[in-house]
Write an enzyme that holds these catalytic residues in place. Structure first.
Site, short mmCIF file in Angstrom:
data_model
loop_
_atom_site.label_atom_id
_atom_site.label_comp_id
_atom_site.label_asym_id
_atom_site.label_seq_id
_atom_site.Cartn_x
_atom_site.Cartn_y
_atom_site.Cartn_z
N CYS A 407 2.17 -0.18 10.65
CA CYS A 407 0.75 -0.52 10.23
C CYS A 407 0.12 -1.14 11.53
CB CYS A 407 0.61 -1.49 9.26
SG CYS A 407 1.73 -0.91 7.79
N1 LIG Z 1 -0.67 1.34 6.84
C1 LIG Z 1 -0.60 0.13 6.13
O1 LIG Z 1 0.08 0.05 5.28
N2 LIG Z 1 -1.32 -0.96 6.50
C2 LIG Z 1 -1.51 -2.14 5.90
C3 LIG Z 1 -2.91 -2.35 5.69
C4 LIG Z 1 -2.97 -3.94 5.08
C5 LIG Z 1 -4.33 -4.36 4.83
N3 LIG Z 1 -4.24 -5.77 4.45
C6 LIG Z 1 -5.11 -3.59 3.75
O2 LIG Z 1 -5.01 -3.90 2.56
O3 LIG Z 1 -5.41 -2.62 3.99
#
Ligand SMILES: NC(=O)NCCC[C@H](N)C(=O)O
Length: 417
Positions: A407
């Site tokens: 991510c």
């Molecule tokens: N690719 C992913 O799983 N990204 C993580 C995103 C975490 C962020 N706090 C969200 O809820 O969008």
């Protein structure tokens, strides 16, 4: 690599990657705003930055060129006269600011920041009311008189973008082009502005074809997109990606931009809509030619659709192929067997705990060599015993945003396998 982008797999040796170093946006997070801003806790910024710097250093030690979103954006805005003005206006349009007087005061404040990188950092950090001299109540507009408090008491004039360090999601490099996403939430959708301006104005990236656009009707996020090979994508139908976005993407990749895009097959995986399964990459990531880490909750038969280019202009063929993840991946990759390695080993308690901290969200820097979060010790032990080469990222604070090494990274270039 005319425009500097080249990604045909999840595992080819990583050459160039985009990160964002967490900054002052994390200092504008308050407990009351966590849910709305899609964050789960308040990280200790200094430690989060030190952990992130170590992540970047680990990547550089592997010969990877590390790019920063804030730097590329500043370079893009400085490259073309009028670009910073255009960015500022659009950022203000999407900032949630209410009232003309407030907008004018914020614009003046942002314009007064001379250094463009400092300006970009500030657009990510958000603005507190105390930072701006708001004009006294002389306006004839109700919106100016009531201001942004109509949505509840807050000390912020403009929300921070705390998720910006999850560079995986606002856009996704596929082949030599980009899916510039429309994101699921209003708060995160503002992050796609940086990609818009990088791919419009940055001298090294401005020629990139866009396979998806941020003004599209459906939402989709980069965490749902896995490059299986040069011709094949896996995409999650998830909380963050609507089926309609995948239809649109197939149209663009197979037909509208078919002369530039090499993708001819898309596997759409219908995964449960929940925070634990937020994106496809929270459920599985590829770690070697024939190995994946997975969330055990995804075992069993899955609803999967295979989209391919039809014979007639504009036609997309859709075949439903409900099967196990293992079999679908074997077919998609043309392999006799793939190995799925479960987060938490066989232990359901460890699986739930480590899945919560992105135990199956790894960044592959070369086949069999992956970045993992240090805190997921049960899963890491299993991966180590399976022969994986682990690059261990400290993760006490970074993990509080619910995203792992995949991510936190957007590959711009990988070598072919
Ligand atoms: N690719 C992913 O799983 N990204 C993580 C995103 C975490 C962020 N706090 C969200 O809820 O969008």
């Amino acid at each position: 690599m005319a425009n500097g982008l080249y990604v045909h797999s999840e595992i080819g040796p990583l050459k160039k990657v985009l990160l964002h170093r967490p900054g002052e946006e994390l200092l504008n997070l308050t407990p009351d705003d966590l849910e709305r801003l899609l964050f789960d806790d308040i990280p200790f910024l200094e430690v989060a930055q030190a952990e992130h710097d170590r992540f970047a250093e680990i990547l550089r030690e592997q010969g990877v060129e590390v790019l920063y979103l804030e730097k590329l954006t500043a370079e893009a805005l400085d490259a073309v006269p009028g670009a910073r003005e255009e960015f500022t206006n659009q950022w203000l349009d999407e900032s949630g600011l209410k009232g003309k007087a407030a907008r004018a005061a914020v614009k003046e404040y942002m314009d007064s920041i001379k250094d463009t990188k400092t300006f970009v950092d500030k657009t990510i950090a958000g603005l507190r009311k105390e930072e701006i001299d708001l004009p006294a109540n002389s306006s004839s507009l109700l919106a100016d008189l009531v201001g942004s408090d109509q949505d509840g008491e807050t000390d912020l004039l403009i929300d921070p973008m705390p998720n910006t360090y999850f560079t995986r999601d606002p856009f996704a490099v596929v082949g030599k082009g980009v899916n510039l996403n429309r994101m699921f939430s209003v708060t995160r959708n503002r992050e796609t502005l940086y990609g818009k301006f990088i791919f419009k104005y940055h001298p090294d990236y401005k020629d990139a074809p866009l396979w998806y656009r941020r003004d599209s009707a459906y939402h989709t996020e980069g965490g749902d997109v896995l490059n299986l090979n040069a011709h094949t994508l896996a995409i999650g139908i998830s909380q963050r990606t609507q089926a309609g976005a995948i239809d649109q993407l197939a149209q663009n990749m197979f037909w509208e931009k078919g002369d530039q895009c090499e993708i001819d097959t898309i596997y759409a995986f219908n995964i449960p809509v929940s925070r634990a399964f937020m994106h496809l990459d929270t459920v599985f990531t590829q770690i070697d030619v024939d190995k994946f880490t997975i969330h055990p909750g995804i075992m069993g038969t899955l609803q999967v659709f295979k989209l391919t280019k039809g014979a007639q202009q504009g036609e997309v063929k859709i075949e439903e192929m409900n099967d196990t993840l293992e079999h679908v991946l074997e077919k998609a990759l043309g392999l006799d067997q793939v190995k799925l390695i479960k987060c938490g080993g066989g232990d359901p308690v460890a699986a739930a705990r480590e899945q919560w901290n992105d135990g199956s969200n790894t960044l592959c820097v070369a086949p069999g060599k992956i970045c993992v979060y240090q805190r997921n010790s049960v899963t890491n032990d299993v991966l180590y015993k399976e022969g994986l080469d682990l690059l261990v990222v400290p993760s006490a604070e970074l993990s509080r945003g619910r995203g792992g090494p995949r991510c936190m990274s957007m590959p711009f270039a990988r070598e072919d396998l």
